[in-house]
Write an enzyme that holds these catalytic residues in place. Structure first.
Site, short mmCIF file in Angstrom:
data_model
loop_
_atom_site.label_atom_id
_atom_site.label_comp_id
_atom_site.label_asym_id
_atom_site.label_seq_id
_atom_site.Cartn_x
_atom_site.Cartn_y
_atom_site.Cartn_z
N TYR A 89 68.00 -20.10 4.68
CA TYR A 89 68.37 -21.36 5.23
C TYR A 89 67.32 -22.28 6.14
O TYR A 89 67.48 -23.31 6.13
CB TYR A 89 69.70 -21.14 6.38
CG TYR A 89 70.76 -20.65 5.65
CD1 TYR A 89 71.82 -21.65 4.83
CD2 TYR A 89 71.40 -19.44 5.91
CE1 TYR A 89 72.71 -21.08 4.68
CE2 TYR A 89 72.39 -19.15 5.38
CZ TYR A 89 73.33 -19.93 4.79
OH TYR A 89 74.34 -19.32 4.34
N LEU A 90 66.26 -21.76 6.35
CA LEU A 90 65.19 -22.26 6.92
C LEU A 90 64.06 -22.59 5.78
O LEU A 90 63.57 -21.83 5.29
CB LEU A 90 64.49 -21.56 8.08
CG LEU A 90 65.43 -21.24 9.13
CD1 LEU A 90 64.79 -20.38 10.36
CD2 LEU A 90 66.17 -22.42 9.72
#
EC number: 5.6.2.1
Length: 903
Positions: A862-863
């Site tokens: 997600y990052l």
């Protein structure tokens, strides 16, 4: 023998399948592993006192009953989630027959080619590719037709990267030194920040002297004089060679590694994108590696039934062994797990009954303890193997699997990520999965479809059989595909995480989330306006978008009766949402991996009003959003941006939150450790937002106690160094200085006595090991080994030294004959210890704060990795502190951004 899986393999993680008969939607939250299975990782250091908004309490106490209530249909390929480490697509039914596995789970040992005995399959079937599709029948299919499964987004392997701060000492040159000289050096070591620092310097000086002497002798022999600069280079080289000599004598591996040139990195991100839809032009590989066949247990090892030994055939014995291996785990205490295992084992026993005629009909009369004890003994033997034996076993396994580990993609050699086929075992499932304990059958060539370039050599399987089909589909990136029998999910073999195809998929995903920045304001404005829409369907859709955007909820999808009862936003039921005046909503449901999502949040007054309207006149089991489907929601989002789905919001919100937290919390002039703590805090905030939780590790308290002991040991060392400082200070002024005046806290006499005993035991153990190595070397060189009296003398000196040190600590007076050192150097040593204590305390706070949060999932899926790269460059933090070697290989495209890059 099939591998022992103490925990659920990632291949067991079931994915959202197509709607079952009852039409229930599957939450993108999915079904998966127990709370702790998500991060095994490493990256669990932490630092804030902020309470988690989501509790990790699961529903292990009360299993959710299966419901027959009809749900709305929603087919949404975008609801899958990247943090699931499997690349699986559901088949049409929950259980799909496997032609190659219908007979039994075993194969004869003599029938396997290229096997590696004892090799265990640990790699996972993983992918995050969004363009994959199952095999389709083409003219070039070699071995029959392959049924076409539905198109499905693939999932990414989740790993837990750890927070670390290595302080390992450099290896010392191994050379003989007079025992008394070494002991004298140790006696003078109180003025140093480490107990080993003085001996290190002494040994290095000796090595340097030897190297200089050697160089001079060579120069004299040659009769020439080398330039000064060249001499220095020669000295350094000689010193390095001397320090590495023991390893070179044992094995020449290091020298070989140094001479090998690293593979050239293919910078695919600098090439033009291919718009044709074809992922490759040529593809050659060697298929998959099947696990070794089952090897029957020794004749004296048998399970018992009603107190009597049972003579099982290999097929039934193998399945019994699966259960015996997990006898002391929580799985064996689970009623559903036991029922499913015994049901499937009965089927195997019907085909392969006990040879002695025993009828096994009652699970309670089964005793697997003898088998369990045998497996534990074998595990202990393997653990007790010497380093050389373990290395040989590892090299043997590597050699057997070597040809399957790589493939040729468009003429380039690329690594295959998961070429091992999982061995048969018991399905673990995640959370309250209804099929946990079911038997996973052995996968055979007849179950597998191979995807390869047309005209390429078709690989031969390393066990008897022929492939189910061979296709040549350039639009997908998987190399092999089959259907597992428990959940009917399609399993894929993909390239490794660091391959060009996987890298392109990652980059597209994060670029799409980054592009959402340009549209998010308009989307929020629209759904806020539609919160008051008179059309109920539009009002429900706007409210669902509000939750997906503000709370980072997964969208949700259809769920079948034979899957865990997990939900997402669109599949919330009225029982999952509670209203609390004036404007609070309490969410309480099982999300992905059966992890409980509990959150009490304030919402806009209109949202609060809408939820009250949606719940009006409904039962607890009714859908909250009964006019919204995931597919319909995603179709609506396409109007704002091409390729936009509800999942993109989750990636966008995670990355933008992470960027903002780093900007606000990173200390500009802080130490590297303080900056790392700020980074972990930002990562933790994202994990909480995305509900990436885990149960507290069982070893958490033990690791915390070790960290406390480490801090106390540093304080003890500081106390001794400070004592030495006062001893050499003629003025006595240093005692009055505030930074030196007070004694270290946490150091009572009992603990210091125990610590001194531990230090003495370590020194004695070190002396014994050195003595043994010296004698081994003497025997190799043909010399006479040293007598035991030499070792006894060394131990006697160690004991005397520690006795003096203890007396000095107790009296505060140092014995005459201690070496002297400039006061400035001793003060510097104290300050170094202060810094080490500070770092250790930060790490301890970090670890405690993250005990219930899984940081690795956010970092991997997600990052945007470019945020981390730019932050490291801007704040002079080595990226190796944050990205493991695996992640550095996975994200090479992100390493080239500059420090000014922003998400």
């Amino acid at each position: 023998m099939s591998s022992l899986s103490g925990s659920a393999s990632d291949d067991d993680r079931p994915l959202a399948s197509s709607p079952a008969k009852n039409g229930r939607r599957a939450a993108v939250n999915g079904n998966g592993a127990s709370h702790g299975a998500r991060e095994s990782s490493p990256m669990t250091s932490d630092d804030d006192d902020m309470p988690l908004s989501q509790a990790t309490r699961g529903r292990s106490e009360t299993a959710t009953p299966a419901r027959s209530l009809k749900r709305k249909k929603a087919v949404d390929s975008d609801s899958s989630d990247d943090d699931v480490p499997l690349a699986s697509s559901p088949a049409k039914s929950a259980a799909v027959p496997m032609p190659g596995a219908t007979g039994a789970t075993t194969v004869p040992a003599s029938a396997v080619k290229g096997k590696a005995r004892g090799a265990k399959s640990k790699d996972h079937i993983s992918s995050d590719s969004e363009d994959q599709k199952p095999p389709t029948t083409k003219k070039g299919a070699a071995n029959g037709k392959a049924r076409q499964p539905p198109k499905k987004k693939m999932k990414q392997e989740s790993e837990d990267d750890a927070f670390w701060d290595s302080e390992d000492d450099m290896p010392l040159p191994k050379e003989k030194a007079p025992p008394r000289a070494k002991r004298k050096v140790k006696l003078e070591g109180y003025a140093y920040s480490s107990e080993e620092e003085k001996p290190v310097k002494k040994k290095r000086a000796t090595a340097k002297k030897a190297s200089v002497k050697k160089v001079k002798e060579e120069d004299a022999a040659s009769g020439s004089e080398a330039p000064k600069a060249k001499k220095r280079t020669t000295k350094a080289k000689a010193k390095k060679e001397e320090s590495e000599q023991p390893e070179k004598k044992a094995k020449g591996r290091k020298k070989k590694e140094e001479t090998e040139e690293p593979d050239e990195v293919y910078k695919w991100w600098e090439k033009e994108a291919n718009e044709s839809g074809e992922k490759w032009q040529t593809l050659e590989h060697n298929g998959v590696f099947f696990p070794p066949p089952y090897e029957p247990l020794p004749h004296h090892v048998k399970m018992r039934y009603n107190g009597q030994d049972v003579n099982l055939p290999p097929e039934s014995e193998e399945v019994a062994g699966f259960y015996a291996k997990i006898l002391e785990t929580d799985h064996a205490k689970d009623e559903v797990f036991n029922q499913n295992f015994f049901h499937d084992w009965q089927k195997v026993l019907a085909k392969h009954p006990p040879r002695d005629g025993t009828r096994i009909t009652d699970f309670r009369l089964c005793d697997f303890r003898p088998m369990y004890e045998y497996f534990e003994a074998e595990r202990a033997k393997k653990k007790a193997m010497s380093t050389i034996e373990k290395r040989e076993l590892k090299e043997e396994k590597k050699k057997a699997e070597e040809k399957y580990a790589t493939c040729l993609l468009d003429g380039r050699k690329e690594k295959v990520g998961n070429f091992r086929v999982e061995p048969p075992d018991l399905f673990r499932g995640r959370g309250e999965h209804p099929k946990k304990g079911c038997l996973k059958l052995r996968v055979r060539p007849e179950d597998i479809t191979i995807n390869i370039a047309e005209g390429a050599t078709i690989p031969e399987p390393n066990m008897p059989g022929k492939w189910k089909a061979v296709i040549h589909d350039k639009t997908v990136t998987w190399l092999a595909c089959w259907t597992e029998n428990v959940n009917g999910n399609y399993k894929y073999v993909f390239l490794a995480a660091g391959s060009s195809l996987k890298g392109q998929s990652d980059m597209v995903k994060f670029e799409k989330a980054r592009e959402l920045k340009n549209h998010v304001d308009r989307i929020r404005r629209d759904y806020t306006e539609h919160l008051k829409n008179k059309v109920m369907a539009d009002r429900q859709r706007a409210t669902a978008m509000y939750f997906i955007d503000r709370l980072a909820l997964r969208a949700g999808n259809e769920k079948g009766e034979d899957e865990a009862d997990t939900v997402g936003c669109c599949s919330l039921r009225c029982e999952h949402v509670t209203l609390e005046q004036p404007n609070f909503i309490i969410f309480d449901f099982l999300g992905k991996d059966s992890i409980r999502y509990y959150n009490r949040v304030p919402v806009d007054q209109q949202v609060f009003k809408n939820i009250r309207i949606f719940k009006s006149g409904k039962e607890d089991q009714d859908d909250l959003f009964d006019r919204v489907t995931t597919s319909g929601l995603n179709k609506h989002l396409q109007n704002y941006m091409k390729g936009l789905t509800a999942k993109v919001f989750r990636t966008y919100n995670a990355s933008i939150t992470f960027q903002e937290q780093l900007d606000q919390g990173t200390p500009e002039k802080g130490t590297v450790q303080e900056k790392l703590a700020a980074y972990n805090h930002a990562n933790r905030m994202v994990a909480i937002l995305c509900n990436h939780q885990r149960s507290v590790p069982k070893t958490h308290e033990q690791s915390m106690e070790k960290m406390r002991d480490k801090i106390r040991a540093l304080k003890y060392e500081r106390r001794r160094t400070r004592q030495f400082l006062f001893h050499v200070d003629p003025t006595g002024k240093l005692k009055k200085k505030k930074e030196y005046a007070q004694d270290e806290s946490d150091l009572d006499d009992d603990w210091m006595l125990e610590h001194e005993e531990r230090l003495k035991a370590k020194d004695i153990e070190r002396a014994e090991k050195k003595f043994a190595k010296e004698n081994e070397k003497a025997v190799e060189e043909g010399s006479k080994p040293q007598p035991e009296s030499v070792l006894k003398e060394r131990i006697k000196e160690i004991e005397a030294e520690h006795k003096h040190a203890r007396k000095e600590r107790q009296t505060g007076k140092l014995f005459a004959g201690r070496g002297t050192k400039p006061i400035e150097k001793i003060e510097e040593a104290v300050h170094k210890l202060d810094e080490k204590i500070k770092i250790a305390k930060l790490q301890m706070v970090d670890r405690e704060a993250g005990k219930e949060v899984a940081l690795g999932t956010s970092k991997i899926n997600y990052l945007d990795p470019r945020i981390t790269t730019a932050w490291c460059k801007q704040h002079d933090v080595p990226i190796e502190k944050l990205f493991s070697k695996t992640l550095l290989t996975k994200f090479p495209w992100a390493m080239e951004v500059d420090e000014d890059w922003r998400f």
